[in-house]
Design a protein around this motif. Structure first.
Motif, mmCIF file in Angstrom:
data_model
loop_
_atom_site.group_PDB
_atom_site.id
_atom_site.type_symbol
_atom_site.label_atom_id
_atom_site.label_comp_id
_atom_site.label_asym_id
_atom_site.label_seq_id
_atom_site.Cartn_x
_atom_site.Cartn_y
_atom_site.Cartn_z
ATOM 1 N N HIS A 117 29.475 18.179 16.221
ATOM 2 C CA HIS A 117 29.991 19.229 15.342
ATOM 3 C C HIS A 117 31.177 19.946 15.986
ATOM 4 O O HIS A 117 32.165 20.252 15.312
ATOM 5 C CB HIS A 117 28.890 20.244 15.029
ATOM 6 C CG HIS A 117 27.806 19.712 14.151
ATOM 7 N ND1 HIS A 117 26.696 20.452 13.821
ATOM 8 C CD2 HIS A 117 27.651 18.513 13.531
ATOM 9 C CE1 HIS A 117 25.911 19.735 13.037
ATOM 10 N NE2 HIS A 117 26.463 18.561 12.849
ATOM 11 N N VAL A 118 31.076 20.237 17.277
ATOM 12 C CA VAL A 118 32.185 20.894 17.975
ATOM 13 C C VAL A 118 33.439 20.032 17.907
ATOM 14 O O VAL A 118 34.549 20.522 17.626
ATOM 15 C CB VAL A 118 31.804 21.180 19.440
ATOM 16 C CG1 VAL A 118 33.040 21.538 20.268
ATOM 17 C CG2 VAL A 118 30.785 22.308 19.511
ATOM 18 N N GLN A 119 33.286 18.756 18.154
ATOM 19 C CA GLN A 119 34.443 17.863 18.127
ATOM 20 C C GLN A 119 35.042 17.789 16.726
ATOM 21 O O GLN A 119 36.264 17.723 16.561
ATOM 22 C CB GLN A 119 34.025 16.485 18.642
ATOM 23 C CG GLN A 119 33.651 16.526 20.121
ATOM 24 C CD GLN A 119 32.932 15.290 20.612
ATOM 25 O OE1 GLN A 119 32.363 14.523 19.823
ATOM 26 N NE2 GLN A 119 32.935 15.081 21.921
ATOM 27 N N GLU A 120 34.188 17.854 15.717
ATOM 28 C CA GLU A 120 34.686 17.841 14.343
ATOM 29 C C GLU A 120 35.386 19.155 13.997
ATOM 30 O O GLU A 120 36.404 19.156 13.282
ATOM 31 C CB GLU A 120 33.527 17.583 13.383
ATOM 32 C CG GLU A 120 33.970 17.207 11.989
ATOM 33 C CD GLU A 120 32.841 16.627 11.157
ATOM 34 O OE1 GLU A 120 32.925 16.740 9.921
ATOM 35 O OE2 GLU A 120 31.886 16.071 11.731
ATOM 36 N N ILE A 121 34.866 20.263 14.491
ATOM 37 C CA ILE A 121 35.534 21.552 14.287
ATOM 38 C C ILE A 121 36.933 21.514 14.894
ATOM 39 O O ILE A 121 37.911 21.965 14.278
ATOM 40 C CB ILE A 121 34.694 22.689 14.896
ATOM 41 C CG1 ILE A 121 33.450 22.941 14.035
ATOM 42 C CG2 ILE A 121 35.514 23.977 15.047
ATOM 43 C CD1 ILE A 121 32.409 23.830 14.686
ATOM 44 N N GLN A 122 37.048 20.962 16.090
ATOM 45 C CA GLN A 122 38.366 20.881 16.723
ATOM 46 C C GLN A 122 39.308 19.985 15.927
ATOM 47 O O GLN A 122 40.489 20.302 15.760
ATOM 48 C CB GLN A 122 38.221 20.375 18.157
ATOM 49 C CG GLN A 122 37.577 21.396 19.081
ATOM 50 C CD GLN A 122 37.751 21.045 20.537
ATOM 51 O OE1 GLN A 122 37.481 19.917 20.947
ATOM 52 N NE2 GLN A 122 38.192 22.007 21.330
ATOM 53 N N GLU A 123 38.793 18.864 15.445
ATOM 54 C CA GLU A 123 39.638 17.975 14.642
ATOM 55 C C GLU A 123 40.081 18.658 13.353
ATOM 56 O O GLU A 123 41.255 18.573 12.958
ATOM 57 C CB GLU A 123 38.889 16.683 14.323
ATOM 58 C CG GLU A 123 39.720 15.726 13.475
ATOM 59 C CD GLU A 123 38.970 14.471 13.071
ATOM 60 O OE1 GLU A 123 39.528 13.693 12.272
ATOM 61 O OE2 GLU A 123 37.837 14.272 13.539
#
Length: 390
Positions: free
Chosen positions: A355-361
């Motif tokens: 989820h964190v990586q998707e938020i950054q993307e």
């Protein structure tokens, strides 16, 4: 000599058994001279310490308007008074003028050396994790701190795995309960006060240059209010990406991990059941009392309203908690074990890391589009094109 005890390490029957004149103290932070607290309360035999608020006041690392902090504290105190407690106190630093009765003011380290900013300014490029637990009943066998301990472990695990992408605030130990009348020990920040508090926290952090946030909750009752927070925050601060999700182990990978390991049928993981009890056996076996577990799976279920790890079906409702449980638990805690808890915790961390990586993307791609002048971001008003009449 006065004996201090941690209120949130009790079970709800232990709270029920407390003398109603037992002093209960809600502290802002830690580091007070506890001997002076004992004197201020008249040297009682016992003092119950509730979980300290980790921030929110001046010089605590993150500050919010004092009226918002006072509203949350007042609601927490009212929860205890509604349970019949007659000696509820706030322990606050001397330099604060909160609009609260029954406050004890003592010197606090933040008066003399302000706490470092939370998070550090060097972490502005990271996603800020905001873990929120709760202090509420979890049946006969789990402590009031269950939700807080679990979401704190998930947040710590996330930062350990991706330290260059995420930074975490200290866990907040209070949330919203709209079903607190049946079982002792369940507190309530109040829905509106809770929303106002977290919007103010995000306002504060945006003002310091942070622009990516993930509000994660260990307590289901927080989730609908957190949805409101992120919606208002996104409208108020148009160049941030602020997100939340339903609890943990609620996405595809989490559902697969639950399905692979669970032994209980649907209904076995509603509250203090197989999942939470397994996590607690892994994290804090010293606070988990398996000899007191009572399985309760007789939730009044219909096709569009039932209870498992999350409420299922199309209907959303809030009937009295004690319609479906005599002990405060929904589920099969007796099927829990520490190994399942370990594997479920690892799966929850992996899910949240994604989820964190998707938020950054999401944030990166949206900023690229804005900076390229997409649509109204160009600064020009678009007008519909006229088409020739046929």
């Amino acid at each position: 000599m006065t004996n201090f005890f941690a209120f949130d390490e009790l079970t709800w029957p232990e709270v029920e058994e407390l003398a109603r004149n037992t002093p209960l103290v809600i502290p802002l932070g830690t580091g007070y001279a506890m001997g002076r607290l004992v004197e201020a309360l008249g040297n009682p035999e016992r003092i119950g310490l509730l979980p300290p608020l980790p921030f929110g006041w001046r010089a605590s690392g993150i500050s919010v308007p004092e009226n918002l902090l006072s509203a949350v504290l007042q609601n927490l105190s009212n929860s205890l008074k509604e349970d019949g407690f007659t000696s509820v106190w706030y322990l606050i630093p001397q330099n604060l003028e909160l609009e609260l009765n029954n406050r004890i003011t003592l010197p606090h380290p933040s008066q003399f050396r302000p706490a470092p900013a939370l998070p550090a300014d060097a972490d502005r490029s990271k996603v800020v994790l905001i873990p929120i637990g709760h202090t509420e009943q979890h049946g006969f066998h789990l402590p009031l701190s269950t939700d807080t301990l679990i979401i704190e472990a998930i947040a710590q695990g996330m930062v350990t795995q991706i330290p260059h992408q995420a930074v975490s605030l200290p866990v907040w130990p209070y949330g919203v309960s709209t079903h607190r009348q049946a079982f002792a020990g369940t507190l309530n920040c109040g829905g509106r006060a809770f929303e106002d508090l977290w919007l103010a926290v995000i306002d504060h952090l945006v003002g310091r240059g942070f622009d990516q946030f993930y509000l994660i909750s260990g307590h289901g009752g927080n989730c609908s209010f957190l949805v409101n927070v992120i919606k208002y925050a996104g409208e108020r601060h148009r160049r941030i990406f602020c997100a939340t999700a339903w609890l943990y182990l609620s996405g595809k990978e989490g559902a697969e991990a639950i399905s692979r390991l669970r032994q209980s049928p649907i209904g076995g993981m509603g509250h203090a059941g197989e999942l939470e009890t397994s996590l607690m056996l892994h994290l804090r076996p010293d606070l988990t009392r398996m000899e007191l577990v009572v399985d309760e799976t007789d939730f009044i279920a219909t096709p569009n309203y039932y209870m498992d790890w999350y409420e299922g079906g199309a209907l959303i409702a809030n009937p009295p908690w004690d319609d479906d449980t005599a002990t405060g638990a929904y589920g099969a805690g007796s099927l829990a074990n520490a190994e399942k808890g370990k594997q479920w915790l690892e799966a929850a961390i992996r899910e949240k890391v994604c989820h964190v990586q998707e938020i950054q993307e999401q944030h990166r791609r949206r900023e690229q589009r804005r900076n390229a002048g997409y649509g109204l971001w160009s600064g020009e008003k678009l007008k519909p094109k006229k088409t020739p009449d046929n």
